[in-house]
Write a protein that holds these residues in place. Structure first.
Motif, PDB file in Angstrom:
ATOM      1  N   ASN A  82       0.819  -1.221   0.000  1.00 21.22           N
ATOM      2  CA  ASN A  82       0.000   0.000   0.000  1.00 21.22           C
ATOM      3  C   ASN A  82       0.847   1.263   0.000  1.00 21.22           C
ATOM      4  O   ASN A  82       0.438   2.285  -0.555  1.00 21.22           O
ATOM      5  CB  ASN A  82      -0.957   0.000   1.190  1.00 21.22           C
ATOM      6  CG  ASN A  82      -2.152  -0.890   0.936  1.00 21.22           C
ATOM      7  OD1 ASN A  82      -2.959  -0.587   0.063  1.00 21.22           O
ATOM      8  ND2 ASN A  82      -2.233  -1.993   1.648  1.00 21.22           N
ATOM      9  N   ALA A  85       2.179   1.430  -3.699  1.00 21.95           N
ATOM     10  CA  ALA A  85       1.117   1.751  -4.658  1.00 21.95           C
ATOM     11  C   ALA A  85       0.636   3.179  -4.511  1.00 21.95           C
ATOM     12  O   ALA A  85      -0.006   3.720  -5.418  1.00 21.95           O
ATOM     13  CB  ALA A  85      -0.053   0.792  -4.479  1.00 21.95           C
ATOM     14  N   GLN A  88      -2.828   4.487  -5.949  1.00 21.51           N
ATOM     15  CA  GLN A  88      -3.706   3.388  -6.324  1.00 21.51           C
ATOM     16  C   GLN A  88      -3.867   2.347  -5.202  1.00 21.51           C
ATOM     17  O   GLN A  88      -4.405   1.275  -5.434  1.00 21.51           O
ATOM     18  CB  GLN A  88      -3.166   2.652  -7.573  1.00 21.51           C
ATOM     19  CG  GLN A  88      -3.272   3.426  -8.854  1.00 21.51           C
ATOM     20  CD  GLN A  88      -2.026   4.274  -9.080  1.00 21.51           C
ATOM     21  OE1 GLN A  88      -0.989   4.078  -8.473  1.00 21.51           O
ATOM     22  NE2 GLN A  88      -2.136   5.263  -9.956  1.00 21.51           N
ATOM     23  N   ALA A  89      -3.453   2.642  -4.021  1.00 22.60           N
ATOM     24  CA  ALA A  89      -3.485   1.684  -2.901  1.00 22.60           C
ATOM     25  C   ALA A  89      -4.917   1.361  -2.497  1.00 22.60           C
ATOM     26  O   ALA A  89      -5.788   2.233  -2.500  1.00 22.60           O
ATOM     27  CB  ALA A  89      -2.744   2.251  -1.697  1.00 22.60           C
TER      28      ALA A  89
END
Length: 187
Positions: A82, A85, A88-89
């Motif tokens: 996470n 990302a 986009q997590a």
């Protein structure tokens, strides 16, 4: 008779065996019938329900080092994925979803582990009661053996005293009575 045996006998005579707790009465009955106090006390716990087996497995796995290391690795992967990302997590930085998962896991795992511990505590109580019964029977058997040995020792001492008295009587010369007017030689 020793003081302990006397007190036990007085207790049994004054209260009677009917007034004894069930475990003590059962131990006395097994002694009177010459039965063994040993038994497979854990046989009742051999037949576990599905829920009990599941609770034991959860407690076993949840309280192990592999679980701690595996769960720690899973949390590190979750947080790392996470953070990497970023935009986009699926669970961005404060990790609210991870917090929810951990809270839910703890809420479910704790009562299951407690069920397993309660069952183990119940088993431990049963084992302790069985150990008490075996110890009580052993103590009563030892008291009975002491009483038997004391009686044998008293009988043995009585026989020895009688033999000594018999030997003493045989070793003493008979007493001679003096006749009036007559003296014994050497007197």
């Amino acid at each position: 008779m020793s003081e302990t045996i006397r007190r036990l006998a007085e207790k049994l005579i004054s209260e009677g065996a009917e007034d004894l707790p069930p475990r003590e009465r059962g131990a006395l009955e097994r002694i009177a019938q010459r039965l063994s106090a040993t038994q497979n006390w854990s046989a009742d716990y051999e037949r576990l329900t599905i829920g009990q087996r599941l609770a034991d497995q959860v407690a076993y796995w949840g309280g192990s080092w592999p679980f701690i290391f595996g769960f720690g690795a899973l949390m590190a992967i979750w947080m790392g994925a996470n953070v990497v990302a970023a935009s986009q997590a699926f669970d961005p930085y404060p990790f609210i979803l991870l917090n929810l998962v951990l809270s839910t896991l703890a809420a479910i795992q704790a009562p299951i582990i407690m069920m397993s511990q309660n069952r183990q505590a119940s088993r431990d109580r049963l084992q302790a009661l069985h150990d008490y019964e075996v110890n009580l029977k052993a103590e009563l058997e030892i008291m009975a053996l002491h009483e038997k040995l004391d009686r044998a020792r008293i009988e043995e001492l009585g026989d020895a005293i009688r033999r000594i008295e018999t030997k003493l009587e045989m070793s003493q010369p008979p007493l001679q009575e003096e006749t009036p007017g007559r003296r014994l030689p050497g007197a």
